[in-house]
Each structure stands twice: as structure tokens, then as C-alpha cells.
Design a protein around this motif. Sequence first.
Motif, PDB file in Angstrom:
ATOM      1  N   PHE A  85       0.884  -1.169   0.000  1.00 20.99           N
ATOM      2  CA  PHE A  85       0.000   0.000   0.000  1.00 20.99           C
ATOM      3  C   PHE A  85       0.919   1.215   0.000  1.00 20.99           C
ATOM      4  O   PHE A  85       1.482   1.552   1.032  1.00 20.99           O
ATOM      5  CB  PHE A  85      -0.878   0.032   1.251  1.00 20.99           C
ATOM      6  CG  PHE A  85      -1.898  -1.069   1.313  1.00 20.99           C
ATOM      7  CD1 PHE A  85      -2.938  -1.129   0.398  1.00 20.99           C
ATOM      8  CD2 PHE A  85      -1.815  -2.049   2.293  1.00 20.99           C
ATOM      9  CE1 PHE A  85      -3.892  -2.133   0.464  1.00 20.99           C
ATOM     10  CE2 PHE A  85      -2.762  -3.052   2.362  1.00 20.99           C
ATOM     11  CZ  PHE A  85      -3.797  -3.103   1.450  1.00 20.99           C
TER      12      PHE A  85
ATOM     13  N   ASN B 127      -1.695  -7.176  15.774  1.00 14.22           N
ATOM     14  CA  ASN B 127      -2.463  -6.220  14.964  1.00 14.22           C
ATOM     15  C   ASN B 127      -1.582  -5.606  13.897  1.00 14.22           C
ATOM     16  O   ASN B 127      -0.441  -5.249  14.165  1.00 14.22           O
ATOM     17  CB  ASN B 127      -3.015  -5.091  15.844  1.00 14.22           C
ATOM     18  CG  ASN B 127      -4.076  -5.608  16.792  1.00 14.22           C
ATOM     19  OD1 ASN B 127      -3.901  -5.589  17.998  1.00 14.22           O
ATOM     20  ND2 ASN B 127      -5.158  -6.099  16.251  1.00 14.22           N
ATOM     21  N   GLY B 128      -2.134  -5.538  12.698  1.00 15.58           N
ATOM     22  CA  GLY B 128      -1.373  -4.931  11.611  1.00 15.58           C
ATOM     23  C   GLY B 128      -0.367  -5.866  10.968  1.00 15.58           C
ATOM     24  O   GLY B 128       0.425  -5.438  10.120  1.00 15.58           O
ATOM     25  N   ALA B 129      -0.415  -7.156  11.320  1.00 12.58           N
ATOM     26  CA  ALA B 129       0.558  -8.107  10.767  1.00 12.58           C
ATOM     27  C   ALA B 129       0.296  -8.390   9.294  1.00 12.58           C
ATOM     28  O   ALA B 129       1.184  -8.884   8.584  1.00 12.58           O
ATOM     29  CB  ALA B 129       0.521  -9.407  11.560  1.00 12.58           C
ATOM     30  N   GLY B 130      -0.913  -8.105   8.819  1.00 18.00           N
ATOM     31  CA  GLY B 130      -1.232  -8.347   7.411  1.00 18.00           C
ATOM     32  C   GLY B 130      -2.170  -9.517   7.187  1.00 18.00           C
ATOM     33  O   GLY B 130      -2.358  -9.962   6.041  1.00 18.00           O
ATOM     34  N   LYS B 131      -2.811  -9.990   8.250  1.00 15.88           N
ATOM     35  CA  LYS B 131      -3.663 -11.176   8.129  1.00 15.88           C
ATOM     36  C   LYS B 131      -4.890 -10.914   7.258  1.00 15.88           C
ATOM     37  O   LYS B 131      -5.207 -11.696   6.365  1.00 15.88           O
ATOM     38  CB  LYS B 131      -4.111 -11.624   9.534  1.00 15.88           C
ATOM     39  CG  LYS B 131      -2.961 -11.858  10.484  1.00 15.88           C
ATOM     40  CD  LYS B 131      -3.421 -12.277  11.866  1.00 15.88           C
ATOM     41  CE  LYS B 131      -4.268 -11.250  12.606  1.00 15.88           C
ATOM     42  NZ  LYS B 131      -3.553 -10.019  12.999  1.00 15.88           N
ATOM     43  N   SER B 132      -5.580  -9.795   7.531  1.00 18.61           N
ATOM     44  CA  SER B 132      -6.780  -9.498   6.736  1.00 18.61           C
ATOM     45  C   SER B 132      -6.412  -9.195   5.289  1.00 18.61           C
ATOM     46  O   SER B 132      -7.150  -9.545   4.364  1.00 18.61           O
ATOM     47  CB  SER B 132      -7.533  -8.310   7.337  1.00 18.61           C
ATOM     48  OG  SER B 132      -7.998  -8.623   8.615  1.00 18.61           O
ATOM     49  N   THR B 133      -5.288  -8.538   5.102  1.00 17.56           N
ATOM     50  CA  THR B 133      -4.839  -8.250   3.737  1.00 17.56           C
ATOM     51  C   THR B 133      -4.599  -9.562   2.988  1.00 17.56           C
ATOM     52  O   THR B 133      -4.963  -9.694   1.809  1.00 17.56           O
ATOM     53  CB  THR B 133      -3.556  -7.402   3.777  1.00 17.56           C
ATOM     54  OG1 THR B 133      -3.806  -6.235   4.564  1.00 17.56           O
ATOM     55  CG2 THR B 133      -3.126  -6.990   2.387  1.00 17.56           C
TER      56      THR B 133
ATOM     57  N   GLN C 287     -13.922  -9.601   9.086  1.00 20.95           N
ATOM     58  CA  GLN C 287     -13.517  -9.283  10.460  1.00 20.95           C
ATOM     59  C   GLN C 287     -14.601  -8.486  11.173  1.00 20.95           C
ATOM     60  O   GLN C 287     -14.912  -8.736  12.325  1.00 20.95           O
ATOM     61  CB  GLN C 287     -12.199  -8.509  10.431  1.00 20.95           C
ATOM     62  CG  GLN C 287     -11.644  -8.199  11.807  1.00 20.95           C
ATOM     63  CD  GLN C 287     -10.196  -7.724  11.731  1.00 20.95           C
ATOM     64  OE1 GLN C 287      -9.545  -7.804  10.701  1.00 20.95           O
ATOM     65  NE2 GLN C 287      -9.687  -7.232  12.833  1.00 20.95           N
TER      66      GLN C 287
ATOM     67  N   HIS D 299      -7.576 -14.251  16.940  1.00 23.44           N
ATOM     68  CA  HIS D 299      -6.765 -13.813  18.075  1.00 23.44           C
ATOM     69  C   HIS D 299      -7.007 -14.699  19.294  1.00 23.44           C
ATOM     70  O   HIS D 299      -6.210 -14.713  20.216  1.00 23.44           O
ATOM     71  CB  HIS D 299      -7.104 -12.356  18.451  1.00 23.44           C
ATOM     72  CG  HIS D 299      -6.434 -11.346  17.587  1.00 23.44           C
ATOM     73  ND1 HIS D 299      -5.064 -11.228  17.513  1.00 23.44           N
ATOM     74  CD2 HIS D 299      -6.922 -10.420  16.739  1.00 23.44           C
ATOM     75  CE1 HIS D 299      -4.754 -10.254  16.668  1.00 23.44           C
ATOM     76  NE2 HIS D 299      -5.869  -9.761  16.167  1.00 23.44           N
TER      77      HIS D 299
HETATM   78  N1  LIG Z   1      -6.586  -0.526   2.158  1.00 25.89           N
HETATM   79  C1  LIG Z   1      -5.439  -0.221   2.821  1.00 25.89           C
HETATM   80  N2  LIG Z   1      -4.742   0.875   2.485  1.00 25.89           N
HETATM   81  C2  LIG Z   1      -3.600   1.178   3.140  1.00 25.89           C
HETATM   82  N3  LIG Z   1      -3.076   0.457   4.134  1.00 25.89           N
HETATM   83  C3  LIG Z   1      -3.726  -0.654   4.508  1.00 25.89           C
HETATM   84  C4  LIG Z   1      -4.949  -1.046   3.873  1.00 25.89           C
HETATM   85  N4  LIG Z   1      -5.385  -2.184   4.453  1.00 25.89           N
HETATM   86  C5  LIG Z   1      -4.486  -2.485   5.399  1.00 25.89           C
HETATM   87  N5  LIG Z   1      -3.500  -1.581   5.436  1.00 25.89           N
HETATM   88  C6  LIG Z   1      -2.337  -1.616   6.330  1.00 25.89           C
HETATM   89  O1  LIG Z   1      -1.701  -2.862   6.128  1.00 25.89           O
HETATM   90  C7  LIG Z   1      -1.265  -3.383   7.372  1.00 25.89           C
HETATM   91  C8  LIG Z   1      -1.851  -4.750   7.585  1.00 25.89           C
HETATM   92  O2  LIG Z   1      -3.242  -4.605   7.844  1.00 25.89           O
HETATM   93  P1  LIG Z   1      -4.215  -5.845   8.066  1.00 25.89           P
HETATM   94  O3  LIG Z   1      -5.583  -5.306   8.200  1.00 25.89           O
HETATM   95  O4  LIG Z   1      -3.993  -6.853   7.020  1.00 25.89           O
HETATM   96  O5  LIG Z   1      -3.694  -6.387   9.481  1.00 25.89           O
HETATM   97  P2  LIG Z   1      -4.308  -7.537  10.372  1.00 25.89           P
HETATM   98  O6  LIG Z   1      -3.210  -8.508  10.606  1.00 25.89           O
HETATM   99  O7  LIG Z   1      -5.548  -8.049   9.819  1.00 25.89           O
HETATM  100  O8  LIG Z   1      -4.572  -6.750  11.725  1.00 25.89           O
HETATM  101  P3  LIG Z   1      -5.755  -6.934  12.803  1.00 25.89           P
HETATM  102  O9  LIG Z   1      -5.339  -8.028  13.706  1.00 25.89           O
HETATM  103  O10 LIG Z   1      -5.793  -5.609  13.506  1.00 25.89           O
HETATM  104  O11 LIG Z   1      -7.001  -7.235  12.070  1.00 25.89           O
HETATM  105  C9  LIG Z   1      -1.631  -2.368   8.437  1.00 25.89           C
HETATM  106  O12 LIG Z   1      -0.508  -1.557   8.682  1.00 25.89           O
HETATM  107  C10 LIG Z   1      -2.728  -1.578   7.793  1.00 25.89           C
HETATM  108  O13 LIG Z   1      -2.730  -0.253   8.285  1.00 25.89           O
END
Ligand SMILES: Nc1ncnc2c1ncn2[C@@H]1O[C@H](COP(=O)(O)OP(=O)(O)OP(=O)(O)O)[C@@H](O)[C@H]1O
Lengths: 329, 250
Positions: B15, B40-46, B87, B205
Motif C-alpha cells: 500500500f 495487529n497490523g501483521a497483514g492477516k486481513s490483507t 472481520q 486472536h
Molecule cells: N486498504 C489499505 N490501504 C492502506 N493500508 C492498509 C490497507 N489495508 C491495510 N493496510 C495496512 O496494512 C497493514 C496490515 O493490515 P491488516 O488489516 O492486514 O492487518 P491484520 O493482521 O488483519 O490486523 P488486525 O489483527 O488488527 O485485524 C496495516 O498496517 C494496515 O494499516
Amino acid sequence: MQDSDRLIRWLIVLGAVCLALFPLAGSTFYLQLLTKIMIMAIFAMSLDLIVGYTGLVSLGQSAYFGFAAYMLALASPKGAAASLWLTLPGALAATAALSLAIGLLVLRTAGIYFIMVTLAFAQMLYYLFHDTGLGGGSDGIYIHVRPSLALGDFNPVNLADHTHFYYLVFALMLGAYLLLRAVIASPFGRVLVAIRENPVRVRSLGFQVFNYKLGAFVLAGTLAGLAGYLSACQFGFVNPEILSWHYSGIVLMMLLLGGMGRLYGAVIGAFAFILVQELFSLEALFGDFARRWQLSMGVFIVLVVLLLPRGLSDLVERLGRGAAKRAAG
Amino acid sequence: MTEPVLVATGLTRQFGGLTAVAGVSLELAHGVVHAVIGPNGAGKSTLANMLAGELRPSAGSIRYAGREISQLSADRRSRMGIGRSYQTTNVVRDFSALENCRLAAQSREPHAFNWLRSARSYRGIVEAAERSLEAVGLAQRAAVPAGHLSHGEQRQLEIAMCLATRPRVLLLDEPLAGMGAEESVSMIELLRAIAAEHAVLLIEHDMDAVFALAGVLTVMASGAVLDSGEPARVRANPAVQEAYLGEYDA
Ligand SMILES: Nc1ncnc2c1ncn2[C@@H]1O[C@H](COP(=O)(O)OP(=O)(O)OP(=O)(O)O)[C@@H](O)[C@H]1O
Ligand SMILES: [Mg+2]
């Protein structure tokens, strides 16, 4: 909830019965006024399908209304009646094709961009007819004789007769209402409503959202075309004004006034808008101010939207809920 | 282990200047829960969004059912059998629970529908929707608008909607998020039953859920895979302990 739904159903039936009986009592003036309102109700319902049900705010719905009207004008021979059996399906097919072509382009955008591009296409059509000789330029074209329903010597409905024309429009408005109601309850219509509420989820369930929006857009455009065709029949005249963006704005205001996403709201909105407009332009009541009815109209709409954010049909629903509560308590 | 159903290799997503997911590879197999944990923010949802098609990967490949799918649209992947939950609860709030599931089941019909026939009158679809509500224990709540269901019930509804699309692969993004203790226990039981019939990616989690269900465990940190494999072994890895599990006393 159930009871208020039932009340609304009864009110709709009652309204339909009143409209069906009206020609027995009403004067020609009111007959023509109601005919015009019912045509606008079809137009407003067509817009409700995309704005109210699918969540796509369009400011270009007059393009399809006006286009179909022009199709009839261009297809009508001078001094003789065109056959409705040829011109109506022809005009609707052409309008469907136009809305398909425009839909394929505009539905790639969303939100404010969608509003702008629908508006832009309607304006292009406006200038096409305004600035070229295609449809008589800014003067427009007269349709001297209303289309005929005659099949050989058999001519059950004479459109030149105000009462006959009234009933034709009434039947088509009822038909459009029932058609759209069925469509909205169908699997296709359920997807449209879900797209309005949550497009991301609908897509991840496997639906091709674009195709569904396109289906709704074409159906809405075609129905707007039906209203335009009927309007051209009624007034015997088309000019570029019916393609202009403020015509799209008026029908959107009718929808706001009546309440979106309920179909009968569109009908209520068309009635309220035009009847109130007639009222505000009565010199007997408003004197010189009657000429500035737009001003009173503006105040009226602002008041309704402030007091009843979900439109006049909200009033009906509140009454329904009240009645249901009284019946239960 | 059985043949994998879905194989992701070197998945990466940027991103702007931020690399949210950096070269993640993983496999999902039928009947196995592959849990993904990480701070949090590890990138799992991405990662889940790339697998589901809601985000295009900047690099990497996703193979499913013998073909490359990383460029296919989300709706296409759903129709191929990849279902997902979100989520944050993502249902059609105005629709009843049953209608949400009916919508999901309807998406599996290959033929076009009659535009004039009521959605309620398609028996097969209604029954499929009722079965999926039954499976998650929401049959009693079928007529309630989704927006009026409790938070836990909405999470269950989301699973029911996934099931109604008859997927082979389920991508579940924190299905237990915000659930009470009791609700969590029944959700874990539900997921166990589902896992037997599907390939499941479980982002979570809740460590009790992870260790109760996971056949494979992947730990992510700052977009990359820290360790992946047999849960007991991964759990004992000191790097993992430090990055994440330290907060969890078993
Ligand atoms: N659409 C987006 N645009 C810019 N940055 C993004 C976007 N989606 C996620 N990010 C960033 O990418 C990183 C990973 O986010 P992600 O949501 O995948 O984390 P996560 O592991 O699912 O966290 P959580 O446990 O909080 O759900 C974070 O730093 C987030 O801010
Ligand atoms: Mg997340």
C-alpha cells in the motif's frame, strides 16, 4: 408491521378505485391533469427502481423519457395516425438500447461521478436535439394526430378521446406498479436491494454486481421511455426541454417528496408535486404570487423533507402503525 | 497430508510505501484448519482479501482447482467455491436472517431467474437457506432482521451465509471477534464440524480457538511468515513466543 402493511395495501386499492371511477365525475380539465400526473408517476417509479431500490442516484432519467417521446414524434406521419402497435414497441426497444449503451459506460462509476456522468449523457442528448435539425431543433416537433390502436376496422380504444386515453394511462400505471413490485420481490430484485445495502458482501457472495445494476438501469430507462411516449401522445408535441436536466431534477424531487424505495411513494410524490404546483399557481388563492409558484414549491419541499425525511409516504406509514397500535391495544 | 486445495506462493501486497504482506506462502487442504495468527497490523486481513479477490496481489500466485486465480474477480472466485467471512460483521442488515441466507444460496444457481416470480417461491433455495441457518443454530431466529440480531448471532449468520454458498474453501477472518465466552465455545464447536468438510483458513486472536482447531499454524509479523507448521512445534519456537505468544499464558 404486518397491520400497517395491510393498511397501505388497502389505501392503494382505494386510491386505484378512486382513479378508476374519476372519469364518471370529473371535468375534462381534471381528467387531463390526472392523466399527466399518472404519466409522471410511471416516470417517478422508473427512477425509484435505480435510486430507491438499487442505490444509484441518477440525474439523467429525462434522457430516456425524452428519447422515447422523440421516437414517437419522428415516427408519426404528418396529418395521419401512427400505429401504436408499431411505434410503442419500437420506441421502447430503441430506448432500451439507448439505456443499455449508456448504462454500460456510466455504471463503471459510482457515487458523485455516477450522478455527473448520467447528467452528462442526458445533456449530450439535449444538445443533439437542440442544436441539430434532427428533431426540429429548439422548436421541437408536433404530433398532429395521436397514435391509433386500430387493428383493421377494430378500434376498441380511441386515444383521441380524453376518457379512453385516461384509462389507457391508468392501466399502464397500474401495470408498471405491479411489474416493478414483482421484479423487486424476485431473486433479481432482492439482489438489487442487497446491492444498495451492502455491495461488497453481495459481490463476495458471487454475484456479478455490474450485470444486476445494468439490468435495473435498462428496465428503468425503458419504463421512463413508456412515460415519455405517453406524454408525447398527450401533449402532441415534443421539444428539447423534456430532455433537459431540470426535468430529471423534477422527477427526482417527486421521489424525494413521496419517499424512495417503496414504489407507491413515487406515485404519491407525482400526485403531491403536481397538485401542489397547481394549487400554488392559483391566482384566486395566491394573487400575484401565483406566478412565482416555484418559490412556494421550494418552501413546501424543504418543509416536507425536514419534517418527514422519508417523504410523504412516511405519513401514511405512521398512520398505519398508529391504527395498528390502536387495534391491538 | 491430503492434496492441497489452494496454494498461495510468495503473496505480496504493497500500500504505497507500506508492505502489508511480504512473500507469504501457504496451503489449504480439505478437512484441515490452517490458523493464521499475528499481532495487529501483521497483514492477516490483507492476506485473506488477496485470497478472496478483494485485493489484487502486488506479486505472487494463487493456485486453486488446478488454475491460477490471482487475477480473477472476487465474485468469480466465490462462484468457484471460495467463501469468506469478514472481520467486522458484514450482512445485509435490512434483510431477515433467512433472507440473507437465501441471497447466498441463490448465488449458486447457474440459471437466470424469472424476474416476475417471488424469491420466496423457489423451494430449493429456501430449503438450502433454512439448512444453513439450522447448521449454525439460528433456525429459531430466521425471521429476525439481521440488524436486530445480537452481535454473536450476526457472526453466526455470517458463517451460515458462507455455508449457503456451498464453498470448498472457507476464509474466516476472526469469526470469534467480540463474542462472549459461552458464544465462543459454541462457535468453536461449529467451526470444528465445518472444518471436517472444508478447507479452512482461520484468522483468529482467540488462542483457545486456535489450539482447539488448528491442524497447521502460521504466525505472521510485519507482513511476513515468522513460522509455520505443526501447532505444538510453532508454539514452542522462541521467536514466536517473543513476537506474539508471550502475551498468552496457556
Ligand atoms: N486498504 C489499505 N490501504 C492502506 N493500508 C492498509 C490497507 N489495508 C491495510 N493496510 C495496512 O496494512 C497493514 C496490515 O493490515 P491488516 O488489516 O492486514 O492487518 P491484520 O493482521 O488483519 O490486523 P488486525 O489483527 O488488527 O485485524 C496495516 O498496517 C494496515 O494499516
Ligand atoms: Mg485483520
